[in-house]
Design an enzyme around this catalytic site. Structure first.
Site, mmCIF file in Angstrom:
data_model
loop_
_atom_site.group_PDB
_atom_site.id
_atom_site.type_symbol
_atom_site.label_atom_id
_atom_site.label_comp_id
_atom_site.label_asym_id
_atom_site.label_seq_id
_atom_site.Cartn_x
_atom_site.Cartn_y
_atom_site.Cartn_z
ATOM 1 N N ALA A 65 -20.285 -74.552 -34.913
ATOM 2 C CA ALA A 65 -20.599 -75.273 -36.149
ATOM 3 C C ALA A 65 -20.136 -76.712 -35.983
ATOM 4 O O ALA A 65 -19.241 -76.998 -35.185
ATOM 5 C CB ALA A 65 -19.876 -74.617 -37.315
ATOM 6 N N GLY A 112 -19.723 -70.863 -33.470
ATOM 7 C CA GLY A 112 -20.989 -70.501 -34.115
ATOM 8 C C GLY A 112 -22.139 -70.407 -33.124
ATOM 9 O O GLY A 112 -23.119 -69.696 -33.369
ATOM 10 N N GLU A 115 -21.881 -67.054 -31.754
ATOM 11 C CA GLU A 115 -22.273 -66.145 -32.839
ATOM 12 C C GLU A 115 -23.788 -66.153 -33.044
ATOM 13 O O GLU A 115 -24.390 -65.113 -33.310
ATOM 14 C CB GLU A 115 -21.546 -66.546 -34.130
ATOM 15 C CG GLU A 115 -20.041 -66.274 -34.029
ATOM 16 C CD GLU A 115 -19.237 -66.916 -35.146
ATOM 17 O OE1 GLU A 115 -19.490 -68.095 -35.470
ATOM 18 O OE2 GLU A 115 -18.351 -66.242 -35.698
HETATM 19 N N1 DAK Z 1 -18.960 -80.159 -33.652
HETATM 20 C C1 DAK Z 1 -19.198 -81.472 -33.684
HETATM 21 N N2 DAK Z 1 -19.320 -82.234 -32.570
HETATM 22 C C2 DAK Z 1 -19.158 -81.625 -31.394
HETATM 23 C C3 DAK Z 1 -18.883 -80.243 -31.294
HETATM 24 C C4 DAK Z 1 -18.788 -79.486 -32.500
HETATM 25 N N3 DAK Z 1 -18.590 -78.159 -32.524
HETATM 26 N N4 DAK Z 1 -18.777 -79.938 -29.977
HETATM 27 C C5 DAK Z 1 -18.968 -81.072 -29.297
HETATM 28 N N5 DAK Z 1 -19.201 -82.093 -30.141
HETATM 29 C C6 DAK Z 1 -19.454 -83.499 -29.817
HETATM 30 C C7 DAK Z 1 -18.179 -84.202 -29.407
HETATM 31 O O1 DAK Z 1 -17.461 -84.631 -30.550
HETATM 32 C C8 DAK Z 1 -18.731 -85.362 -28.600
HETATM 33 O O2 DAK Z 1 -19.220 -86.320 -29.503
HETATM 34 P P1 DAK Z 1 -18.880 -87.922 -29.281
HETATM 35 O O3 DAK Z 1 -17.409 -88.021 -29.216
HETATM 36 O O4 DAK Z 1 -19.552 -88.237 -27.956
HETATM 37 O O5 DAK Z 1 -19.525 -88.572 -30.477
HETATM 38 C C9 DAK Z 1 -19.941 -84.754 -27.904
HETATM 39 O O6 DAK Z 1 -20.277 -83.584 -28.651
HETATM 40 C C10 DAK Z 1 -19.657 -84.312 -26.482
HETATM 41 O O7 DAK Z 1 -18.520 -83.467 -26.493
HETATM 42 P P2 DAK Z 1 -17.269 -83.667 -25.512
HETATM 43 O O8 DAK Z 1 -17.058 -85.112 -25.194
HETATM 44 O O9 DAK Z 1 -16.140 -82.917 -26.104
HETATM 45 O O10 DAK Z 1 -17.821 -82.930 -24.191
HETATM 46 P P3 DAK Z 1 -16.990 -82.156 -23.075
HETATM 47 O O11 DAK Z 1 -17.981 -81.841 -21.996
HETATM 48 O O12 DAK Z 1 -15.732 -82.871 -22.723
HETATM 49 O O13 DAK Z 1 -16.544 -80.778 -23.800
HETATM 50 C C11 DAK Z 1 -16.919 -78.806 -25.196
HETATM 51 C C12 DAK Z 1 -17.535 -79.873 -24.224
HETATM 52 C C13 DAK Z 1 -18.055 -77.968 -25.741
HETATM 53 C C14 DAK Z 1 -15.963 -77.906 -24.380
HETATM 54 C C15 DAK Z 1 -16.099 -79.526 -26.299
HETATM 55 O O14 DAK Z 1 -16.950 -80.487 -26.914
HETATM 56 C C16 DAK Z 1 -15.592 -78.620 -27.374
HETATM 57 O O15 DAK Z 1 -14.537 -77.976 -27.193
HETATM 58 N N6 DAK Z 1 -16.274 -78.568 -28.519
HETATM 59 C C17 DAK Z 1 -15.812 -77.857 -29.686
HETATM 60 C C18 DAK Z 1 -15.983 -76.375 -29.509
HETATM 61 C C19 DAK Z 1 -15.463 -75.616 -30.726
HETATM 62 O O16 DAK Z 1 -14.277 -75.743 -31.091
HETATM 63 N N7 DAK Z 1 -16.357 -74.844 -31.361
HETATM 64 C C20 DAK Z 1 -15.999 -74.061 -32.536
HETATM 65 C C21 DAK Z 1 -16.316 -74.867 -33.766
HETATM 66 S S1 DAK Z 1 -15.919 -73.982 -35.261
HETATM 67 C C22 DAK Z 1 -19.220 -69.787 -40.808
HETATM 68 C C23 DAK Z 1 -19.994 -69.571 -39.718
HETATM 69 C C24 DAK Z 1 -19.690 -70.135 -38.485
HETATM 70 C C25 DAK Z 1 -18.620 -70.944 -38.354
HETATM 71 C C26 DAK Z 1 -17.838 -71.183 -39.457
HETATM 72 C C27 DAK Z 1 -18.125 -70.614 -40.679
HETATM 73 N N8 DAK Z 1 -19.507 -69.158 -42.061
HETATM 74 C C28 DAK Z 1 -20.671 -68.303 -42.164
HETATM 75 C C29 DAK Z 1 -18.718 -69.343 -43.208
HETATM 76 C C30 DAK Z 1 -18.382 -71.522 -37.052
HETATM 77 C C31 DAK Z 1 -17.343 -72.295 -36.779
HETATM 78 C C32 DAK Z 1 -17.275 -72.960 -35.491
HETATM 79 O O17 DAK Z 1 -18.121 -72.819 -34.645
#
Ligand code: DAK
Length: 261
Positions: A65, A112, A115
């Site tokens: 997400a 997400g 998921e």
């Molecule tokens: N959201 C927003 N931006 C993201 C992102 C994300 N999840 N993942 C990556 N980006 C953006 C980064 O901010 C960066 O943007 P800029 O800084 O260039 O503007 C760009 O994508 C490139 O990312 P990185 O520079 O970080 O790239 P790397 O190759 O170094 O790393 C990575 C790639 C995928 C390992 C890293 O970006 C990362 O760890 N991303 C976050 C992964 C994460 O924590 N995902 C879980 C998010 S929480 C619900 C349903 C679902 C959910 C919640 C509620 N309900 C039904 C109520 C789900 C929640 C989630 O998924």
């Protein structure tokens, strides 16, 4: 319909949906989720389409997400709106589609994104795929089925480790654990996903629906209930013209021509 966050096209009888926010690793913004739902609904009601594929790009299926959408939300915001997947045409469309949906995953499928892939009917992964539920690292937990579908797919030990530590699984581990059906070289993933979806789309649609429903009942019933459902569904296929055609074609050593009747 025009879309800003996804690319959508009919490839023969296959509805192709590509998540398209490469600058944000295909993070699932509310707008993107809404569009995915609209595309699924459109393909679901299109008689020419028999199956769908959801894919991303080589770097990311989806990195979760959109954290920037979520960070300022409060409990009461989330609880009242069911944020962020509160739209009937978004996440719900994926969960309730009757036509099979294949996830073709390369690169990151996190949070997400993992998921979403698991909500599809099965996952074809490229050898670069990485699956994970890293929400714990940002102070939250999976919210769209991660603790439930991952546990059913790979068992408690791996699901618990992934949800508690955020450790990612590579494609080989994911295949060994039963999360993905097959691994393909990254250069072949798209063609294979299209081929597999195309094969499903050419089969009898009502019988495909019954097969999908029957497999899904396995996750929501006791074994006896599931076996009873399967037996009834099996008998029901004999009420279709397509069962007669399929079996006659086999006996006559020709290809069947299904009419979806
Ligand atoms: N959201 C927003 N931006 C993201 C992102 C994300 N999840 N993942 C990556 N980006 C953006 C980064 O901010 C960066 O943007 P800029 O800084 O260039 O503007 C760009 O994508 C490139 O990312 P990185 O520079 O970080 O790239 P790397 O190759 O170094 O790393 C990575 C790639 C995928 C390992 C890293 O970006 C990362 O760890 N991303 C976050 C992964 C994460 O924590 N995902 C879980 C998010 S929480 C619900 C349903 C679902 C959910 C919640 C509620 N309900 C039904 C109520 C789900 C929640 C989630 O998924």
């Amino acid at each position: 319909m025009s879309y800003q966050n996804i690319l959508v096209e009919a490839r023969g009888a296959v509805g192709w949906i590509q998540l398209n926010r490469p600058q944000a690793m295909n993070a699932l913004s509310m707008a993107l989720i809404t569009e995915v739902g609209q595309a699924i609904e459109a393909f679901q009601t299109d008689d020419e389409i028999g199956a769908m594929v959801i894919t991303g790009n080589e770097k990311a299926f989806a990195a979760g997400a959109d954290i920037k959408d979520m960070e300022d939300q409060s409990f009461i915001d989330l609880f009242l709106s069911d944020f962020p997947y509160n739209r009937r045409d978004g996440w719900d469309s994926l969960n309730t589609a009757r036509k099979p949906i294949i996830a073709a995953v390369s690169g990151f499928a996190l949070g997400g994104g993992c998921e979403m892939a698991m909500a599809c009917d099965f996952i074809l992964a490229s050898d670069t795929a990485k699956f994970g539920q890293p929400e714990i690292n940002i102070g939250t937990i999976p919210g769209a089925g991660g603790t439930q579908r991952l546990t059913r797919a790979v068992g408690k030990a791996k699901a618990m480790e992934m949800c508690l530590t955020g450790r990612m699984m590579d494609a080989e581990e994911a295949e060994r654990a039963g999360l993905v059906s097959r691994i393909l070289p990254v250069s072949e993933l798209e063609a294979e996903a299209l081929k597999v979806a195309g094969k499903i789309a050419r089969l009898s649609r009502p019988v495909v629906y019954m097969a999908k429903e029957a497999v899904n009942v396995a996750f929501e019933s006791t074994l006896q209930e599931g076996l009873r459902f399967e037996r009834r569904a099996f008998a029901s296929t004999f009420a279709t013209e397509d069962q007669k055609e399929g079996m006659s074609a086999f006996v006559e050593k020709r290809k069947p021509e299904f009419k979806n009747r």
